[in-house]
Design a protein around this motif. Sequence first.
Motif, mmCIF file in Angstrom:
data_model
loop_
_atom_site.group_PDB
_atom_site.id
_atom_site.type_symbol
_atom_site.label_atom_id
_atom_site.label_comp_id
_atom_site.label_asym_id
_atom_site.label_seq_id
_atom_site.Cartn_x
_atom_site.Cartn_y
_atom_site.Cartn_z
ATOM 1 N N THR A 9 -1.520 -54.374 4.782
ATOM 2 C CA THR A 9 -1.586 -55.730 4.265
ATOM 3 C C THR A 9 -1.000 -56.701 5.283
ATOM 4 O O THR A 9 -0.546 -56.305 6.358
ATOM 5 N N GLU A 10 -0.955 -57.964 4.913
ATOM 6 C CA GLU A 10 -0.401 -58.982 5.805
ATOM 7 C C GLU A 10 1.021 -59.369 5.398
ATOM 8 O O GLU A 10 1.595 -60.312 5.961
ATOM 9 N N GLY A 11 1.598 -58.675 4.422
ATOM 10 C CA GLY A 11 2.939 -58.995 3.986
ATOM 11 C C GLY A 11 3.806 -57.752 3.863
ATOM 12 O O GLY A 11 3.393 -56.631 4.200
ATOM 13 N N MET A 12 5.032 -57.942 3.353
ATOM 14 C CA MET A 12 5.979 -56.842 3.192
ATOM 15 C C MET A 12 5.663 -56.057 1.921
ATOM 16 O O MET A 12 5.425 -56.633 0.863
ATOM 17 N N VAL A 13 5.682 -54.727 2.039
ATOM 18 C CA VAL A 13 5.488 -53.834 0.903
ATOM 19 C C VAL A 13 6.794 -53.098 0.634
ATOM 20 O O VAL A 13 7.427 -52.593 1.571
ATOM 21 N N SER A 14 7.200 -53.051 -0.627
ATOM 22 C CA SER A 14 8.390 -52.289 -1.009
ATOM 23 C C SER A 14 7.946 -50.984 -1.657
ATOM 24 O O SER A 14 7.391 -50.992 -2.766
ATOM 25 N N LEU A 15 8.168 -49.893 -0.951
ATOM 26 C CA LEU A 15 7.804 -48.576 -1.455
ATOM 27 C C LEU A 15 8.965 -48.045 -2.284
ATOM 28 O O LEU A 15 10.044 -47.768 -1.756
ATOM 29 N N GLU A 16 8.762 -47.903 -3.587
ATOM 30 C CA GLU A 16 9.846 -47.529 -4.490
ATOM 31 C C GLU A 16 9.774 -46.078 -4.948
ATOM 32 O O GLU A 16 10.716 -45.569 -5.550
ATOM 33 N N LYS A 17 8.680 -45.434 -4.660
ATOM 34 C CA LYS A 17 8.545 -44.007 -4.979
ATOM 35 C C LYS A 17 7.405 -43.463 -4.146
ATOM 36 O O LYS A 17 6.336 -44.074 -4.063
ATOM 37 N N MET A 18 7.632 -42.320 -3.501
ATOM 38 C CA MET A 18 6.535 -41.633 -2.831
ATOM 39 C C MET A 18 6.861 -40.166 -2.751
ATOM 40 O O MET A 18 7.700 -39.728 -1.968
ATOM 41 N N LEU A 19 6.194 -39.404 -3.597
ATOM 42 C CA LEU A 19 6.367 -37.959 -3.605
ATOM 43 C C LEU A 19 5.471 -37.332 -2.537
ATOM 44 O O LEU A 19 4.668 -38.011 -1.896
ATOM 45 N N SER A 20 5.611 -36.042 -2.368
ATOM 46 C CA SER A 20 4.832 -35.328 -1.350
ATOM 47 C C SER A 20 3.640 -34.587 -1.929
ATOM 48 O O SER A 20 2.654 -34.355 -1.231
ATOM 49 N N VAL A 21 3.729 -34.195 -3.197
ATOM 50 C CA VAL A 21 2.686 -33.340 -3.745
ATOM 51 C C VAL A 21 2.555 -33.535 -5.248
ATOM 52 O O VAL A 21 3.527 -33.828 -5.949
ATOM 53 N N CYS A 22 1.320 -33.416 -5.701
ATOM 54 C CA CYS A 22 0.999 -33.290 -7.115
ATOM 55 C C CYS A 22 0.006 -32.144 -7.238
ATOM 56 O O CYS A 22 -0.901 -32.006 -6.415
ATOM 57 N N LEU A 23 0.203 -31.298 -8.229
ATOM 58 C CA LEU A 23 -0.749 -30.216 -8.488
ATOM 59 C C LEU A 23 -1.082 -30.243 -9.973
ATOM 60 O O LEU A 23 -0.232 -29.932 -10.814
ATOM 61 N N ASP A 24 -2.300 -30.651 -10.291
ATOM 62 C CA ASP A 24 -2.736 -30.709 -11.686
ATOM 63 C C ASP A 24 -3.348 -29.384 -12.098
ATOM 64 O O ASP A 24 -4.236 -28.852 -11.419
ATOM 65 N N MET A 25 -2.866 -28.856 -13.228
ATOM 66 C CA MET A 25 -3.337 -27.582 -13.766
ATOM 67 C C MET A 25 -4.001 -27.869 -15.109
ATOM 68 O O MET A 25 -3.311 -27.999 -16.128
ATOM 69 N N PRO A 26 -5.328 -27.998 -15.130
ATOM 70 C CA PRO A 26 -5.991 -28.442 -16.352
ATOM 71 C C PRO A 26 -6.032 -27.415 -17.476
ATOM 72 O O PRO A 26 -6.404 -27.754 -18.599
ATOM 73 N N PHE A 27 -5.662 -26.179 -17.198
ATOM 74 C CA PHE A 27 -5.675 -25.170 -18.264
ATOM 75 C C PHE A 27 -4.568 -24.164 -18.003
ATOM 76 O O PHE A 27 -4.030 -24.054 -16.904
ATOM 77 N N GLY A 28 -4.207 -23.419 -19.037
ATOM 78 C CA GLY A 28 -3.201 -22.375 -18.878
ATOM 79 C C GLY A 28 -1.897 -22.704 -19.584
ATOM 80 O O GLY A 28 -1.542 -23.866 -19.798
ATOM 81 N N GLU A 29 -1.195 -21.651 -19.963
ATOM 82 C CA GLU A 29 0.130 -21.767 -20.556
ATOM 83 C C GLU A 29 1.133 -21.341 -19.474
ATOM 84 O O GLU A 29 1.021 -20.261 -18.905
ATOM 85 N N TRP A 30 2.129 -22.195 -19.203
ATOM 86 C CA TRP A 30 2.965 -21.992 -18.033
ATOM 87 C C TRP A 30 4.452 -21.994 -18.367
ATOM 88 O O TRP A 30 4.896 -22.629 -19.322
ATOM 89 N N GLU A 31 5.188 -21.292 -17.512
ATOM 90 C CA GLU A 31 6.636 -21.345 -17.519
ATOM 91 C C GLU A 31 7.105 -21.787 -16.136
ATOM 92 O O GLU A 31 6.420 -21.530 -15.137
ATOM 93 N N MET A 32 8.258 -22.439 -16.093
ATOM 94 C CA MET A 32 8.800 -22.903 -14.818
ATOM 95 C C MET A 32 10.089 -22.160 -14.511
ATOM 96 O O MET A 32 10.972 -22.053 -15.363
ATOM 97 N N ILE A 33 10.167 -21.625 -13.305
ATOM 98 C CA ILE A 33 11.393 -21.006 -12.820
ATOM 99 C C ILE A 33 12.017 -21.952 -11.800
ATOM 100 O O ILE A 33 11.343 -22.430 -10.886
ATOM 101 N N HIS A 34 13.287 -22.241 -11.992
ATOM 102 C CA HIS A 34 14.015 -23.029 -10.994
ATOM 103 C C HIS A 34 15.354 -22.358 -10.723
ATOM 104 O O HIS A 34 15.741 -21.392 -11.400
ATOM 105 N N PHE A 35 16.055 -22.878 -9.745
ATOM 106 C CA PHE A 35 17.237 -22.201 -9.208
ATOM 107 C C PHE A 35 18.410 -23.183 -9.231
ATOM 108 O O PHE A 35 18.625 -23.948 -8.312
ATOM 109 N N HIS A 36 19.146 -23.147 -10.341
ATOM 110 C CA HIS A 36 20.245 -24.084 -10.558
ATOM 111 C C HIS A 36 21.554 -23.456 -10.086
ATOM 112 O O HIS A 36 21.593 -22.318 -9.611
#
Length: 728
Positions: free
Chosen positions: A170-197
């Motif tokens: 653009t010709e002006g200043m842009v304020s980027l307030e969020k920018m992730l690296s990846v999105c993965l859409d899973m349109p079907f399936g039953e899922w569990e999430m494992i994380h490491f706390h």
Amino acid sequence: MAITFNESTKIFTLQTAETTYQMMVGRYNILQHLYYGKRVDGSTMDYLLWGTDAGFSGNPYEAEGDRTFSLDIQPQEFPSQGVGDYRTSCIEAVNPDGTMAADFRYVSHEITKGAYKITGMPAVYDEEEISSSLSILLRDENTGLELLLKYGVFEKEDVITRAAVLKNSTEGMVSLEKMLSVCLDMPFGEWEMIHFHGRHAMERQVERTPLCHGTVSIGSKRGTSSHHHNPSLILCTPQTTEDAGDCYGMTFVYSSNFIAGAEVDQMGQSRVFMGIHPESFCFRLAPGEVFETPQVIMSYSDRGFTALSHNFHRIISEHICRGKYKYARRPILINNWEATYFDFNEEKILKIASQAAELGIEMLVLDDGWFGKRDGDCSGLGDWFVNLDKLPGNLSSLSEKINAMGMKFGLWFEPEMISEDSDLYRAHPDWALQIPGRKPNRSRFQLVLDMSRREVRDYLFERMSDILSNAKIDYVKWDMNRSMCDIYSASLPAERQGEVYHRCMLGVYELLERLTAAFPDLMIEGCSGGGGRFDAAMLYYSPQIWCSDDTDAVERLEIQYGTSFLYPIGAVGSHVSACPNHQTGRITPFHTRGVVAMAGSFGYELDLNTLPQEEKEEVRKQVSDYKKYYELIHRGDYYRLNAPGDGKEFVAWAFVSEDKKQVLVNLVVTHTRANSKPIFIKLKGLDAAVYRLEDGRCLSGSALMNAGICIPSVSGEYRAVQFELTAQ
């Protein structure tokens, strides 16, 4: 080819040895996700797309009367805000006119050989150009903002990488307030999430949670990837085990604030996301400027967690870790920290080194306290000058004496920190991150240096280079012992304070890059209060990371178990320490401590002079065994045979060589019972060969894997068993 584009169907297909990733330039040039999973050949997966008139889900203007196409339910590659998708977005930006919508549509693409790079940040590399890269350009026609999506395909490793670049056209200043690296859409399936706390001294605890409608997320706002949530996750079906079932893994190649999680929408679809945490983040982009996200490494397995772990172990070992010690054998070391803490002098250190050399240990590492006014943890950081009261002959004399014993010499630094009680702080208080007029949040009376400033990095490079050049130093332990707070950089204007976290992380990477280039034979071990910055980005500079400040062998079983899901065993710094253990007070057999510490880069954290003779002989044997099994541990495949927790009586794991001819089985009894039953364990990863056990028995690989092997009852608390099998 690994990446193809069908001009007629507008479908991109990314193929690895076992997986397929497909996306399509769909209706109205919207980039839609189609499929990621087990490899499919000769099929276009657009038949999986569906539409419906979902209430309160609007439609793109071009859809006119077609209410069945809505971004609120369609799978996408990089969803943005303000254009009708009310789920988690990947990007939020304030345009020059104050509007907050970004409607990105396909423009063009490019397919190239080799791995793409990210300016100023670590990324998966490819020196032999065995990989392929895809760049897809999207544009918001209303504002001119340009979005470049990057994909890397490593066929043999079954890995796909993701990153993104936003350009302010653009010709002006842009304020980027969020920018992730990846999105993965899973349109079907039953899922569990494992994380490491976890928490300090108890990192990477495995937690498995079913996804439900709404959003579950993990993250860090501490300026590091943190002890509390590792920047990685696994999505799996409820039936997935170590050896069977669908699972997807993601790990973030970044060492500062992050967010990762999953959302289940109104239609039961799941969206997984990962990137820089949007809280306390705002990046200002002038016309022509770009913002590049860190990279995410992704992999899929339909054969359970073990195969997924092997994929991550290979990509990190071969395409993240760099330098001399990527392949060179790392020395077995002794660190003086738990032996002396701050109370040492040259005589004490040389006495520890002398005993270590006699027992076959190959390097002594001098930990905290050798510099400035540093007799405790409340002063001296930043004053990287040798304390001549403790070391009157300077480091050069000490290193020469240790080298004369046949040992290498290593040294501890905490470069990113500054003590309030230090000459550096008195000279340059503005070099510390702190809010003007406000008393800082204290942690050991140390503040965080503003690593975004060139003069700060230059000072650190100068001081560290001087130390490293004037003594024979083979190893640096790079520590970072507090969370970031009071974020304000005196070198940036008010409107750019939202950039401080990220700019500081880029500064750390830049300093590490300069040091590794200037001292290519130097081995760096990462550390942040133990495992507070155990991530793929730090492994780009340091081939191993101190896994945890908790050196208790029983606690380490859980910590190292969680770590093994995504990080290679050779990356784990693990030491034998004294008993009673300094963190827990627990007493464990010396042999057990050695077996547990051999599941990583091996060393000692105690005063060997205080050991009875029989334990000194045990040290000699452990050193010999570790040298014997080094290649197997660092290059072999790692198998989790029995997990810790849930009332289980033992934990077991094994290493299997690539040619499957050598196997090392390890087991620790965690719950001894009276009149105990024998333990049966089934091995994994063998072939049809006949294997000879150390007791002379010969058993087939199929028998060992399907029927298992009996481990006789072991009496005594926390006893360990370690044995080798060799193919005949």
